[in-house]
Design an enzyme around this catalytic site. Structure first.
Site, PDB file in Angstrom:
ATOM      1  N   HIS A 138       0.807  -1.341  -0.020  1.00 26.20           N
ATOM      2  CA  HIS A 138       0.031   0.026  -0.004  1.00 26.20           C
ATOM      3  C   HIS A 138       1.009   1.282  -0.139  1.00 26.20           C
ATOM      4  CE1 HIS A 138      -3.794  -2.073   0.651  1.00 26.20           C
ATOM      5  NE2 HIS A 138      -3.140  -3.029   1.506  1.00 26.20           N
ATOM      6  N   ASN A 187     -10.046  -2.745   2.703  1.00 20.70           N
ATOM      7  CA  ASN A 187     -10.028  -2.811   1.186  1.00 20.70           C
ATOM      8  C   ASN A 187     -11.236  -2.618   0.190  1.00 20.70           C
ATOM      9  OD1 ASN A 187      -7.274  -3.106   1.366  1.00 20.70           O
ATOM     10  ND2 ASN A 187      -7.440  -5.568   1.134  1.00 20.70           N
TER      11      ASN A 187
HETATM   12 FE1  HDE Z   1      -2.499  -4.649   5.425  1.00 27.64          FE
HETATM   13  N1  HDE Z   1      -0.515  -4.016   5.963  1.00 27.64           N
HETATM   14  N2  HDE Z   1      -1.785  -6.477   6.086  1.00 27.64           N
HETATM   15  N3  HDE Z   1      -4.338  -5.392   4.880  1.00 27.64           N
HETATM   16  N4  HDE Z   1      -3.030  -2.905   4.752  1.00 27.64           N
HETATM   17  C1  HDE Z   1      -0.393  -2.546   5.717  1.00 27.64           C
HETATM   18  O1  HDE Z   1       0.803  -1.182   7.362  1.00 27.64           O
HETATM   19  C2  HDE Z   1      -0.666  -6.689   6.751  1.00 27.64           C
HETATM   20  C3  HDE Z   1      -4.641  -6.763   5.131  1.00 27.64           C
HETATM   21  C4  HDE Z   1      -4.354  -2.643   4.398  1.00 27.64           C
HETATM   22  O2  HDE Z   1      -3.163   3.518   4.084  1.00 27.64           O
HETATM   23  C5  HDE Z   1       1.166  -2.288   6.378  1.00 27.64           C
HETATM   24  O3  HDE Z   1       1.398   0.728   7.871  1.00 27.64           O
HETATM   25  C6  HDE Z   1      -0.769  -7.980   7.295  1.00 27.64           C
HETATM   26  C7  HDE Z   1      -6.156  -7.031   4.894  1.00 27.64           C
HETATM   27  C8  HDE Z   1      -4.176  -1.331   4.255  1.00 27.64           C
HETATM   28  O4  HDE Z   1      -1.613   3.362   5.494  1.00 27.64           O
HETATM   29  C9  HDE Z   1       1.682  -3.676   6.881  1.00 27.64           C
HETATM   30  C10 HDE Z   1      -1.816  -8.577   6.885  1.00 27.64           C
HETATM   31  C11 HDE Z   1      -6.400  -5.695   4.561  1.00 27.64           C
HETATM   32  C12 HDE Z   1      -3.123  -0.736   4.018  1.00 27.64           C
HETATM   33  C13 HDE Z   1       0.391  -4.540   6.733  1.00 27.64           C
HETATM   34  C14 HDE Z   1      -2.511  -7.520   6.146  1.00 27.64           C
HETATM   35  C15 HDE Z   1      -5.268  -4.770   4.397  1.00 27.64           C
HETATM   36  C16 HDE Z   1      -2.349  -1.703   4.946  1.00 27.64           C
HETATM   37  C17 HDE Z   1       1.889  -1.584   5.451  1.00 27.64           C
HETATM   38  C18 HDE Z   1      -2.165  -9.943   7.099  1.00 27.64           C
HETATM   39  C19 HDE Z   1      -7.847  -5.317   4.353  1.00 27.64           C
HETATM   40  C20 HDE Z   1      -2.705   0.674   3.952  1.00 27.64           C
HETATM   41  C21 HDE Z   1       2.323  -0.346   6.103  1.00 27.64           C
HETATM   42  C22 HDE Z   1      -2.273 -10.280   8.443  1.00 27.64           C
HETATM   43  C23 HDE Z   1      -8.735  -5.686   5.131  1.00 27.64           C
HETATM   44  C24 HDE Z   1      -2.899   1.623   5.168  1.00 27.64           C
HETATM   45  C25 HDE Z   1       1.640  -0.233   7.187  1.00 27.64           C
HETATM   46  C26 HDE Z   1      -2.340   2.970   4.930  1.00 27.64           C
HETATM   47  C27 HDE Z   1      -1.108  -1.544   5.218  1.00 27.64           C
HETATM   48  C28 HDE Z   1       0.206  -5.792   7.169  1.00 27.64           C
HETATM   49  C29 HDE Z   1      -3.694  -7.846   5.513  1.00 27.64           C
HETATM   50  C30 HDE Z   1      -5.620  -3.471   4.220  1.00 27.64           C
HETATM   51  C31 HDE Z   1       2.695  -4.213   6.424  1.00 27.64           C
HETATM   52  C32 HDE Z   1       0.619  -8.685   8.006  1.00 27.64           C
HETATM   53  C33 HDE Z   1      -6.895  -8.271   5.204  1.00 27.64           C
HETATM   54  C34 HDE Z   1      -5.613  -0.441   3.460  1.00 27.64           C
HETATM   55  O5  HDE Z   1       1.712  -3.445   8.405  1.00 27.64           O
END
Ligand code: HDE
Length: 700
Positions: A83, A156
């Protein structure tokens, strides 16, 4: 006379300086703040570094040069690992329905209650500088600055996820990102490593269907829905809880580009979505969404043919209706991209009383991941002190020190319990956040529950709930992506999964690839798929609203244009809430038939038709004849036809359409009087003319 703000030092008197580099042409008004170093030293010369002799070496002694360059060298922080590419805006959330029956969260309790928000949209796979329009899921993260602390709903634009367990996330992301040896492809899932992982991970197939659908080619960030994905819990003041799923619904409706349009947009304007969001807010056309909740109890959860803790599953609203409880309006652009959009730190663990987690194993992993990532991205544990991350309600505790500490907490007491600072912060057992006291049992083991084993039924449900054009787009996307996969065994495994999802889908993809469907070896599912009743609510076409509001129509004008027709078109488009943009062969504009000048917003070379939702061509004969000789003009209308847009024309414009080989159908409208303009506006409001698909010059 302008004066320096408090704390700023004024330039003593206007200066103009001449140096060896030439005269400095800079207006300096009286009373403007003096440029200083970070230590407050007033800078005399910001154009020349300190040198030993006019043509001699630069001196290390130049502390002003070194401070400036050092700061510049460290301007970037690590981009988000996923993202990374995002755009954001400020706004507010307004509760429109009293939810106190099922949550004690104050921001949802009372109708009319307004809460500030900051919302960031993003692509997932590409780097921070990647284009806005690749095929990708969009992040939809909302920070609510509630009176009871920050609540981050980090979702999302599709309602399910690829994997069921957090431990697989690094693998998923490594597979989709550019391949580590070659550093490509950027922002694209169409490559071997992604499909290799998918082909070996059947739990991802439902989300794959969404990822290959039109949802991942949004026309605008204002035109996407958002989903919390996981099941959460709501808890009321009496401590009673129910499950909940969060849904954002775009007021403008979900709208998509075609694949070819998205590809062209990446070249024509790689900031297409960022610019669109910024400009809409800037002109007061504020995007909005409703917030809907699917609230259900344990008995309902138990009655469903899938596990509500499994993030690869959705609950069709045909089974559990969505209740609208509020709306979000984004009405202010960030003042500074870095300070706000880049430094905002979303964490699903940012929760307020009245909302609680479920045991969804993906959500549980996220509760660790986001806090952890901020430590390296924002450089330490005080990221909550940056203005964009600070709660808007008071916050006090006894945490101290650390990198980038911005506060100066006084006193000798930084611990609790204490007797030496009775005025200091204390816990609030009743009003504070209390996790639900729920009994958990079972062996400590690395286990995937049996109830998570059905990987195909909802993939099939989604595909079969769509309209035929939407199904065709999924098949085309799958064929494109498989066409980019070099390893035959990977492709074959993917096709094997499609065989289980739907025979028609397999046949369509195979036909597009030129492969015999009969040769495909079907995958062997752990659990045979069920035929769930179709859920028309999953189709984005079914929810189409047929409005032109918030969109942009372009008219390509040539010399000799009839000013009256142009004005009628402008009025009709504006009355529908859209914007009319004038494109001319040159930026200088053209002359109408009556000799009056017609100003241009863009020159043809800088404004291909992919940038607009509908187009028209107007001009007199000689002007159009000149246009017909330009490949860019023929491409302009040809692309609009291929991208299924409404096309308006006068007699001259018709000559260009013919020269370009554009066909005719109900969305190609001859413009003259008011009724014809209304007809054109109605055709443009209807969105993509899917009935045109397959006609010569379009994609099938
Ligand atoms: Fe994320 N995800 N994600 N994700 N995600 C990040 O956090 C992560 C997941 C989502 O505009 C990171 O600050 C793991 C689902 C958005 O700043 C990180 C898992 C959904 C954004 C991270 C998921 C998301 C992130 C990268 C599985 C939808 C952007 C930078 C366990 C429900 C937020 C940060 C923004 C961002 C990890 C799965 C949505 C690395 C480990 C499911 C919208 O921490």
């Amino acid at each position: 006379m302008p004066s320096a703000r408090p704390g700023q030092r004024a330039v003593p008197s206007p200066v103009s300086r001449t140096g060896a580099g030439g005269e400095l042409h800079q207006q300096v008004a009286e009373g403007v703040p003096a440029l200083t170093s970070n230590q407050g030293v007033v800078v005399a010369d910001n154009q020349n570094s300190l040198r030993g002799g006019q043509r001699g070496p630069t001196l290390l002694e130049d502390f002003l040069l070194r401070e400036k360059i050092t700061h510049f060298d460290h301007e970037r922080i690590p981009e988000r690992v996923v993202h990374a590419r995002g755009s954001a805006a400020h706004g507010y959330f307004e509760c429109t329905h009293d939810c106190s029956a099922f949550t004690r969260a104050a921001f949802l309790a009372k109708r009319g209650k307004k809460t500030p928000v900051f919302t960031r949209f993003s692509t997932v796979a590409g780097g921070a500088g990647s284009a806005d329009t690749p095929r990708d899921v969009r992040g939809f993260a909302v920070k609510f600055y509630t009176d009871e602390g920050n609540f981050d709903l980090v979702g999302n634009n599709v309602p399910v996820f690829f994997i069921q367990d957090a431990i697989k996330f690094p693998d998923l992301i490594h597979a989709v990102k550019m391949e580590p040896d070659r550093g490509f492809p950027q922002a694209a899932s169409a490559h071997d490593t992604f499909w290799d992982f998918i082909s070996l991970t059947p739990e991802s197939l439902h989300m794959v269907m969404w990822a290959m659908s039109d949802r991942t080619l949004p026309r605008s960030l204002r035109m996407i829905d958002g989903f919390g994905v996981h099941t959460f819990r709501l808890v009321n003041a009496a401590g009673e809880w129910q499950f909940v799923k969060f849904h954002w619904r775009s007021t403008l409706g979900v709208q998509s580009t075609t694949w070819d349009e998205a590809v062209q947009l990446a070249g024509a304007d790689s900031d297409y979505h960022r610019r669109d969001l910024w400009q809409a807010i800037d002109r007061g056309d504020f995007p909005s969404w409703t917030l809907g909740l699917q609230v259900f109890d344990q008995a309902t959860a138990d009655s469903l043919p899938f596990d509500v803790l499994d993030p690869t599953k959705l609950i069709p609203e045909e089974l559990v209706p969505i209740q609208t409880v509020g709306r979000m309006v984004l009405d202010r652009n960030p003042a500074n991209f870095f300070a706000e959009t880049e430094q905002v730190a979303f964490c699903p663990s940012h929760l307020v009383p009245g909302i609680d987690f479920s045991n969804d194993p993906l959500l549980q992993g996220r509760l660790f991941s986001y806090l952890d990532t901020q430590l390296s991205r924002l450089g330490g544990p005080n990221f909550h002190q940056r203005p964009i991350n600070q709660p808007r309600c008071p916050f006090h505790n006894l945490q101290r020190d650390g990198q980038h500490q911005m506060q100066v907490p006084g006193g000798r007491v930084a611990y609790e319990p204490n007797s030496l600072a009775p005025e200091g912060p204390r816990e609030s057992p009743r009003s504070g956040f209390n996790s639900l006291a729920l009994a958990e049992e079972g062996p400590k083991a690395r286990l995937r529950p049996e109830s998570f084993a059905d990987h195909y039924s909802q993939a099939r449900l989604f595909y079969r709930s769509l309209t035929p054009p939407e199904q065709g787009h999924i098949a085309a996307a799958l064929a494109f992506e498989q066409g980019k996969v070099d390893t035959a065994a990977v492709r074959e495994r993917v096709l094997g999964h499609l065989a289980v999802i739907d025979a028609g889908l397999l046949a369509d993809v195979c036909q597009r690839l030129g492969v015999a469907a009969a040769d495909v070896v079907p995958a062997r599912p752990a659990m045979p798929p069920q035929d769930l009743p179709p859920a028309p609510s999953l189709s984005q076409l079914a929810s189409r609203q047929g409005e032109l509001a918030g969109r942009e129509v372009a008219v390509l004008v040539a010399d000799g244009v009839d000013a009256a027709v142009l004005n009628r078109l402008r009025l009709g488009v504006q009355r529908a809430g859209a914007k009319l943009t004038v494109v001319a062969p040159l930026l200088a504009g053209v002359h109408a038939a009556d000799g009056s000048p017609v100003a241009a917003d863009h020159a043809l070379a800088g404004a291909p038709s992919c940038l607009f939702d509908a187009v028209a061509v107007l001009g007199g004969e000689p002007g159009i004849a000149a246009l017909c000789g330009k490949p860019a003009a023929a491409d302009w209308v040809r692309a609009a036809w291929r991208h299924l847009k409404a096309i308006g024309h006068d007699d001259g414009g018709h000559a260009l359409l013919q020269a370009a080989g554009v066909g005719s159908d109900g969305a190609v409208v001859a413009l003259s009087g008011k009724a014809s303009v209304e007809q054109f506006v109605a055709a443009a409001a209807a969105g993509k003319h899917l009935a045109r698909e397959g006609a010569p010059g379009t994609d099938a």
